[in-house]
Design an enzyme around this catalytic site. Sequence first.
Site, PDB file in Angstrom:
ATOM      1  N   PHE A   1       0.815  -1.229   0.000  1.00 32.98           N
ATOM      2  CA  PHE A   1       0.000   0.000   0.000  1.00 32.98           C
ATOM      3  C   PHE A   1       0.844   1.273   0.000  1.00 32.98           C
ATOM      4  O   PHE A   1       0.523   2.230   0.690  1.00 32.98           O
ATOM      5  CB  PHE A   1      -0.964   0.025   1.186  1.00 32.98           C
ATOM      6  CG  PHE A   1      -1.576  -1.304   1.529  1.00 32.98           C
ATOM      7  CD1 PHE A   1      -2.272  -2.036   0.585  1.00 32.98           C
ATOM      8  CD2 PHE A   1      -1.455  -1.840   2.799  1.00 32.98           C
ATOM      9  CE1 PHE A   1      -2.838  -3.267   0.888  1.00 32.98           C
ATOM     10  CE2 PHE A   1      -2.010  -3.075   3.119  1.00 32.98           C
ATOM     11  CZ  PHE A   1      -2.706  -3.785   2.158  1.00 32.98           C
ATOM     12  N   HIS A   2       1.905   1.313  -0.826  1.00 31.32           N
ATOM     13  CA  HIS A   2       2.781   2.488  -0.861  1.00 31.32           C
ATOM     14  C   HIS A   2       2.904   3.089  -2.261  1.00 31.32           C
ATOM     15  O   HIS A   2       4.011   3.377  -2.719  1.00 31.32           O
ATOM     16  CB  HIS A   2       4.185   2.122  -0.373  1.00 31.32           C
ATOM     17  CG  HIS A   2       4.245   1.669   1.038  1.00 31.32           C
ATOM     18  ND1 HIS A   2       5.343   1.010   1.583  1.00 31.32           N
ATOM     19  CD2 HIS A   2       3.357   1.780   2.058  1.00 31.32           C
ATOM     20  CE1 HIS A   2       5.119   0.730   2.851  1.00 31.32           C
ATOM     21  NE2 HIS A   2       3.917   1.180   3.159  1.00 31.32           N
ATOM     22  N   PRO A   3       1.828   3.315  -2.998  1.00 32.62           N
ATOM     23  CA  PRO A   3       1.980   3.906  -4.332  1.00 32.62           C
ATOM     24  C   PRO A   3       2.465   5.352  -4.253  1.00 32.62           C
ATOM     25  O   PRO A   3       1.977   6.144  -3.454  1.00 32.62           O
ATOM     26  CB  PRO A   3       0.571   3.820  -4.917  1.00 32.62           C
ATOM     27  CG  PRO A   3      -0.336   3.835  -3.731  1.00 32.62           C
ATOM     28  CD  PRO A   3       0.408   3.079  -2.664  1.00 32.62           C
TER      29      PRO A   3
END
Length: 542
Positions: free
Chosen positions: A475-477
């Site tokens: 969850f690190h875009p």
Amino acid sequence: MAVPHNELQADWDYIIAGAGSAGSVLANRLSADPANKVLLLEGGGRDNWIWFHIPVGYLFAMGNPRADWLYVTEAQNGLNGRKLPYPRGRVLGGCSAINGMLYLRGQSADYDHWRQLGLPGWSWSDVLPLFREVEDHADGADDFHGAGGEWRVEHPRIRWDLLDRIADAAEQAGIPRVDDFNTGDNFGISYFQVNQKRGRRWSASRGFLDPVRHRANLKIETGALVDRVVVEAGKAIGIAYRKDGREIVARASGEVILAAGAVASPAILERSGIGNGEILRVQGIETVAHLPGVGENLQDHLQIRPIYRVEGIRTLNTDYHNLFRRAMMGVNYALFRRGPMTAAPSQMGAFAYSAPHYDTPNVEFHFQPMSLDSWDSGLHPFAAFTASICNLRPTSRGSVHLKSADPLDAPSISPNYLSTEDDRRVAVESLKLARRIVAQPALAPYKPEEYKPGAHIHSDEDLVVAAGDIATTIFHPVATAKMGPADDAMAVLDERLRVRGISGLRVIDASAMPEITSGNTNSPTIMIATKGARMVLEDARR
């Protein structure tokens, strides 16, 4: 596109699209001067649901339309054709209201590299004071940490014997114990620090919005879905958004700021006619500014999730399936704000080298005293732990682009995981490193047995396939509207976060990163917003 003035709802100095981590900071800082009228637009709702505040609530928030935009990636070749859920916060506080709460900055080398890319003002020595400015660390202020800021940082309120034994094993494998991952060099193993306050999640909304909601010059609109930036004669003059079934256009006399995140901000730019002209033409959108980098350069941390069964030691799996212990979790939290209900998804982490030739640690472990097949499948009925590991600096590059001009339609998200030989090599090295740690004497009494991907898988070719089968996003875009120097044709922003070719418009969120940081990205995003707000106010005085 020109908009008649009679369609404009009101006049604001600053309009901020997105009330997530970045938008909450921006609203706080820009409204501190009573002379500035600030409008903050959030497509989601208020953070008035219990699971936004109990730390373990991420289990109920992700995949729930009350909290999550429910994005899904395109099928990924590197994941053997799988599509992944791609959670993004749909609430005040954004992803900080549903994420893993880990307080991490990355490495000093990350920011020094940004400076070397031609971005003055973004080196470690430049950004460390900003991290300290907003921080309220439980241990107080020192050379690396701040106290009295809005962003609360504490130590976890739960420990596991299993995690302590994993730390012993990591130490035996050459990874030293450390106290703090946030001093610029994060090599080592330790319990993570968390964004919590006395056992409750500390989101950006709680830290930055709650104290300033009373300001007469700040208006917070929820349920306001931003469609596009209104541009007239090369200048951003407002934002068009949808609320309660109607379109509203609000005027900005100062600046329009996109802070909707690395998925939504490039989509808003494209709907505004700002992006690659060919992509816009396919969607029937007139090109206002041809910026081919919009939506490109997507980077994300892919976590590979090997699972190990164990014997003779407590795990969350076994506690959860014991009705008495499960009940005591609730009692412990209700009475003392302690125990598993305070837990981040990962309590212990390690930053390490997957191979000796890297200058700084290139992989991150998230050790979890539990295991499951997917977030919606429930915990396994046997004792186990997960040794998630991600490549901190992936070389794969993906994209986010519109599927249609309708803001209700989710964009196409294609991270392009494991598409480079370098990333596939690191994936193999990561699985071998996990095996080396688990094989150390400290864990031998608990008879660890590899459940996934399986000890029978040995060849590098088979390990790459296995990584694709058990990997998920962490969850690190970031980086879909990156900063860059004037000679970088793919740079969307300059070093002051201004959109090239359009005056009065900035993107201030994780989209702006030129390259991903070597750690979790929420607190770096808050730093970017803190610096961005300063830039906005400085430029207004010129």
